[in-house]
Design an enzyme around this catalytic site. Structure first.
Site, short mmCIF file in Angstrom:
data_model
loop_
_atom_site.label_atom_id
_atom_site.label_comp_id
_atom_site.label_asym_id
_atom_site.label_seq_id
_atom_site.Cartn_x
_atom_site.Cartn_y
_atom_site.Cartn_z
CE LYS A 1 -24.66 128.92 53.89
NZ LYS A 1 -23.07 128.11 53.78
CB SER B 1 -14.72 127.73 50.13
OG SER B 1 -15.72 127.40 51.23
N GLY C 1 -16.70 129.84 52.58
CA GLY C 1 -17.68 129.47 53.80
C GLY C 1 -19.01 128.89 53.28
CB THR C 2 -21.38 128.66 51.22
OG1 THR C 2 -22.81 128.03 51.51
CG2 THR C 2 -21.04 128.95 49.89
CB THR C 3 -20.42 123.16 50.12
OG1 THR C 3 -19.09 123.46 50.40
CG2 THR C 3 -20.44 122.39 48.99
#
Length: 210
Positions: free
Chosen positions: A45, A142, A12-14
């Site tokens: 983030k 991910s 759930g993030t990049t």
């Protein structure tokens, strides 16, 4: 690392970090998913640690925010006691120590620490076990396989911050298109001789169509 733990960190993030010859770029999407994540479509983030340093968060929001608070405290303390900014290397070692001291009940987070100090630009990746690696470019989360494909093709040692921010934005955008856990916009920060600053929406759109 168990598959269950790894999934909760990576899902759930990049986030992307690039060290250029004149500064560091940190870039991340704004979606926080379920699991250890707080579901939110406007998650910041990228966090400012000091006037010259910042980090990106991937993993448990509460764990990562705890680390941010500790790093900010020590950065401010160093600035008061030493009359100057803490080095990026020292910040990364401190972050590593925090993870290492909690390895029995590990923080579910993966951190990129970047900034510009007396030695120039620096970028470090710290994982949940406290391992520290200095990087020229790095991506976590991910969507990282997609982002790495673009970074490996376009990174050069002589990149400027202006060039690096275009690559970082394109890498995160590519991950948003191809990864269901990544999305809801992009934030990007630059750290150079003028300090830490987040790009406005207008400046981001001037670089790339989001």
């Amino acid at each position: 690392m168990s598959n269950n733990v790894e999934e909760k960190i990576l899902h759930g993030t990049t986030t992307v970090g690039i060290k250029a010859k004149d500064g560091v770029v940190l870039c991340a999407d704004m979606r926080a998913s379920a699991g250890y994540f707080i579901a939110n479509n406007n998650t910041m983030k990228i966090q400012k640690i000091d006037l010259h340093a910042g980090l990106t968060l991937a993993g448990g929001v509460a764990d990562a925010q705890n680390i941010v608070d500790i790093l900010r405290y020590h950065a401010n303390l160093h600035r008061v006691e030493k009359q100057g900014p803490i080095s990026i290397h020292s910040l990364s070692r401190l972050c590593s120590l925090i993870f290492h001291q909690n390895r029995g009940y590990p923080f579910m987070a993966d951190i990129l620490v970047g900034g510009y100090d007396a030695n120039g630009p620096a970028l470090f990746n710290i994982d949940m076990f406290g391992s520290v690696e200095e990087k020229s470019y790095v991506t976590t989360g991910s969507g990282s396989p997609v982002a790495y494909g673009l970074l490996e093709e376009e990174y050069r040692e002589d990149l400027t911050v202006e060039e690096a921010k275009k690559i970082a934005l394109r890498a995160v955008k590519a991950a948003i298109v191809r990864n269901i856990g990544t999305g809801d916009g992009i934030n990007i920060a630059i750290m150079d001789k003028d300090g830490f600053r987040l790009l406005t929406d207008e400046k981001k759109k001037a670089v790339i169509e989001l």
